[in-house]
Enzyme design. Structure first.
Site, PDB file in Angstrom:
ATOM      1  N   THR A 129       0.839  -1.212   0.000  1.00 43.06           N
ATOM      2  CA  THR A 129       0.000   0.000   0.000  1.00 43.06           C
ATOM      3  C   THR A 129       0.870   1.257   0.000  1.00 43.06           C
ATOM      4  O   THR A 129       1.898   1.289   0.651  1.00 43.06           O
ATOM      5  CB  THR A 129      -0.885   0.021   1.261  1.00 43.06           C
ATOM      6  OG1 THR A 129      -1.652  -1.175   1.302  1.00 43.06           O
ATOM      7  CG2 THR A 129      -1.817   1.222   1.292  1.00 43.06           C
ATOM      8  N   ARG A 162     -11.919  -9.990  -1.632  1.00 39.97           N
ATOM      9  CA  ARG A 162     -11.710  -9.214  -0.391  1.00 39.97           C
ATOM     10  C   ARG A 162     -11.152  -7.835  -0.719  1.00 39.97           C
ATOM     11  O   ARG A 162     -10.247  -7.705  -1.525  1.00 39.97           O
ATOM     12  CB  ARG A 162     -10.751  -9.992   0.517  1.00 39.97           C
ATOM     13  CG  ARG A 162     -10.369  -9.266   1.810  1.00 39.97           C
ATOM     14  CD  ARG A 162      -9.084  -8.521   1.651  1.00 39.97           C
ATOM     15  NE  ARG A 162      -8.653  -7.890   2.920  1.00 39.97           N
ATOM     16  CZ  ARG A 162      -7.691  -6.984   2.991  1.00 39.97           C
ATOM     17  NH1 ARG A 162      -7.078  -6.597   1.877  1.00 39.97           N
ATOM     18  NH2 ARG A 162      -7.358  -6.449   4.146  1.00 39.97           N
TER      19      ARG A 162
END
Lengths: 133, 186
Positions: free
Chosen positions: A1, A29
């Protein structure tokens, strides 16, 4: 991320986050990064926030908006609010980090893991890059 | 007025003892490059949104970070990408999730915010919208890196039921997620 928060010359804040998610994830997900208020939030009245870490806990704690709300309703500083929001994540069993920048240019980068890739640049061009605790 | 940019490249089990000097230097170089790119944008009088997008695009294009190129792999061997952006001035926001062909997901999130009446789009619809906005689409293979592919093989070998944080630490390796008996480990 990865993520970024910025304050421009007009005094406006913005936040952004982008991620590949988790290795071996299934079932479509999705973590906190694309969820406004969980992994990403910006409000000129308070701060711009981008999060990284265990997405499920950041969603459940609505971390990015929580930082802004504690500043707006409790008058906490960006550093106090970010630290408190991360504590709530840890209490649930989650881990990760937050970068936050308030409308006055104050920076907070708390994290409860061994390290976080992070950096900042100020108007005089001074660049700081950190990796470890 | 002050103008400032702050970035992150992910948090987790990032320990100096595990990092070789060349790799550490590569990370510092890419983080510095992202900061310089965003700084040029705001110093030039553009907006904080422009700076955020410019800095994140640098990190998405670098194979070192779990975003864009260099993203981790799902159980099915795909790179599913997500992104979000928010404007503190208007409280405008845009997000996309579960896309596999958009080269710079942060730019697609911004297009959702500025060129649609929505906040979030997912999957094929988000990709169709990105194409309509003339954003760069790539073959999913563009996102492949050997290191992340090997990370998936390792996770599958150790236990195919467990999802893995991109920098999970020892603590998270043991943490049980009761609902799905799905541990997390780095």
């Amino acid at each position: 991320t990865v993520g970024a928060v910025a304050l421009d010359k007009m005094g406006n804040l913005a936040a952004g986050t982008s991620t590949g998610g988790m290795t071996n994830k299934k079932y479509g997900r999705v973590g906190d990064s694309p969820i406004i208020g969980a992994g990403t939030y910006a409000n000129n009245l308070t701060a711009a926030i981008s999060c990284t870490g265990w997405g499920e806990f950041y969603i459940r704690s609505v971390v990015a908006h929580d930082v802004s709300a504690m500043m707006e309703y409790k008058g906490l500083s960006v550093a106090e609010a970010s630290a408190l929001a991360l504590e709530k994540v840890a209490k649930l069993g989650g881990e990760g980090g937050i970068i936050a920048l308030d409308k006055n240019g104050r920076i907070a980068m708390p994290f409860n893991t061994a390290g976080m890739y992070r950096g900042s640049v100020t108007e005089n061009g001074k660049i700081e890059v950190e990796i470890y605790k | 007025n002050k103008y400032i940019l702050v970035i992150h490249g992910g948090a987790g089990t990032i320990l100096k003892k595990n990092m070789d000097p060349a790799k550490e230097a590569a990370y510092v170089t890419q983080l510095t490059k992202a900061l310089q790119k965003g700084y040029e944008v705001i110093r030039g009088g553009k907006t904080s949104l422009d700076a955020v997008e410019a800095a994140i695009r640098v990190l998405e294009d670098s194979p070192l970070f779990n975003a864009g190129k260099g993203a981790v792999f799902t159980h099915d061997g795909r790179n599913e990408l997500d992104a979000a952006i928010m404007d503190g001035k208007t409280l405008g926001a845009g997000a996309i999730a579960g896309v596999t062909t958009i080269r710079n997901p942060i730019s697609a999130a911004r297009a959702v915010m500025e060129k649609s009446s929505h906040v979030m789009m997912i999957g094929l619809g988000a990709e169709k919208f990105a194409r309509q906005c003339n954003l760069e689409l790539v073959d999913p293979a563009y996102f492949y890196t050997r290191e992340r592919w090997e990370g998936l093989q390792k996770a599958l070998k150790e236990d195919s039921t467990k999802a893995v944080l991109d920098h999970g630490n020892k603590k998270s390796q043991r943490t049980e997620v009761a609902a799905y008996k799905d541990n997390k480990f780095g």
